[in-house]
Write a protein that holds these residues in place. Structure first.
Motif, short mmCIF file in Angstrom:
data_model
loop_
_atom_site.label_atom_id
_atom_site.label_comp_id
_atom_site.label_asym_id
_atom_site.label_seq_id
_atom_site.Cartn_x
_atom_site.Cartn_y
_atom_site.Cartn_z
N UNK A 263 0.86 -1.18 0.00
CA UNK A 263 0.00 0.00 0.00
C UNK A 263 0.90 1.23 0.00
N UNK A 264 0.94 1.90 -1.14
CA UNK A 264 1.75 3.12 -1.26
C UNK A 264 0.91 4.32 -0.85
N UNK A 265 1.59 5.29 -0.26
CA UNK A 265 0.92 6.51 0.16
C UNK A 265 1.73 7.69 -0.37
N UNK A 266 1.03 8.69 -0.85
CA UNK A 266 1.64 9.92 -1.36
C UNK A 266 2.53 9.66 -2.56
N UNK A 267 1.99 8.95 -3.53
CA UNK A 267 2.71 8.74 -4.78
C UNK A 267 2.73 10.07 -5.55
N UNK B 73 11.27 12.07 -2.20
CA UNK B 73 10.11 11.61 -2.96
C UNK B 73 8.86 11.76 -2.12
N UNK B 74 7.72 11.56 -2.75
CA UNK B 74 6.46 11.62 -2.03
C UNK B 74 5.88 10.21 -1.84
N UNK B 75 6.65 9.20 -2.20
CA UNK B 75 6.18 7.82 -2.10
C UNK B 75 6.59 7.23 -0.77
#
Length: 135
Positions: free
Chosen positions: A8-12, A81-83
């Motif tokens: 579960x990725x957040x802030x892609x 990064x935002x990921x």
């Protein structure tokens, strides 16, 4: 049966994220999202397809062998990064198509305003044997 990891990725990057980030949700919206995730896991426990899951803290550290002495440590996860990996779930299903179906369902967890967030999930099979080279 085959096991798959759903990350579960957040802030892609924004081009992949069509939902309001969780830090902008109300406490009730966060609670509804977590309840959905728990209900999803409970459903899979009943079907025998659930193996394990865990949410991850946003704090993290990257460590690499330094060769000698103390290994270098970098604050993470990758601040440039935002990921962020927010959590994971392991499922054990009969087919790849079933894994895709479940990942799609989990992707529809509610977000801001109770709307499905349709987030990207990374679906990866477990390696069942080490690769070999035939000559």
């Amino acid at each position: 049966m085959a096991e798959y990891l759903m990350l579960k990725h957040y802030r892609m990057p924004e081009q992949y994220m069509d939902y309001t980030p969780m830090d902008e949700w109300s406490p009730e919206e966060v609670d509804a999202h977590i309840a959905y995730m728990n209900d999803f896991a409970n459903k899979l426990k009943e079907t025998g397809e659930f193996v394990d899951s865990q949410a991850l803290s946003p704090e993290g550290t990257f460590v690499q062998s330094g060769g000698s002495g103390k290994p270098p440590v970098t604050d993470g996860p990758f601040p440039e990064t935002k990921d962020l990996i927010a959590g994971w779930m392991v499922i054990d299903v009969e087919t790849y198509d079933r894994a895709l179906e479940l990942a799609g369902e989990l992707s529809a967890a509610p977000g801001k305003g109770g709307e499905p967030i349709n987030e990207w999930l990374e679906l990866r099979p477990f390696l069942d044997h080490a690769p070999c080279v035939d000559e």
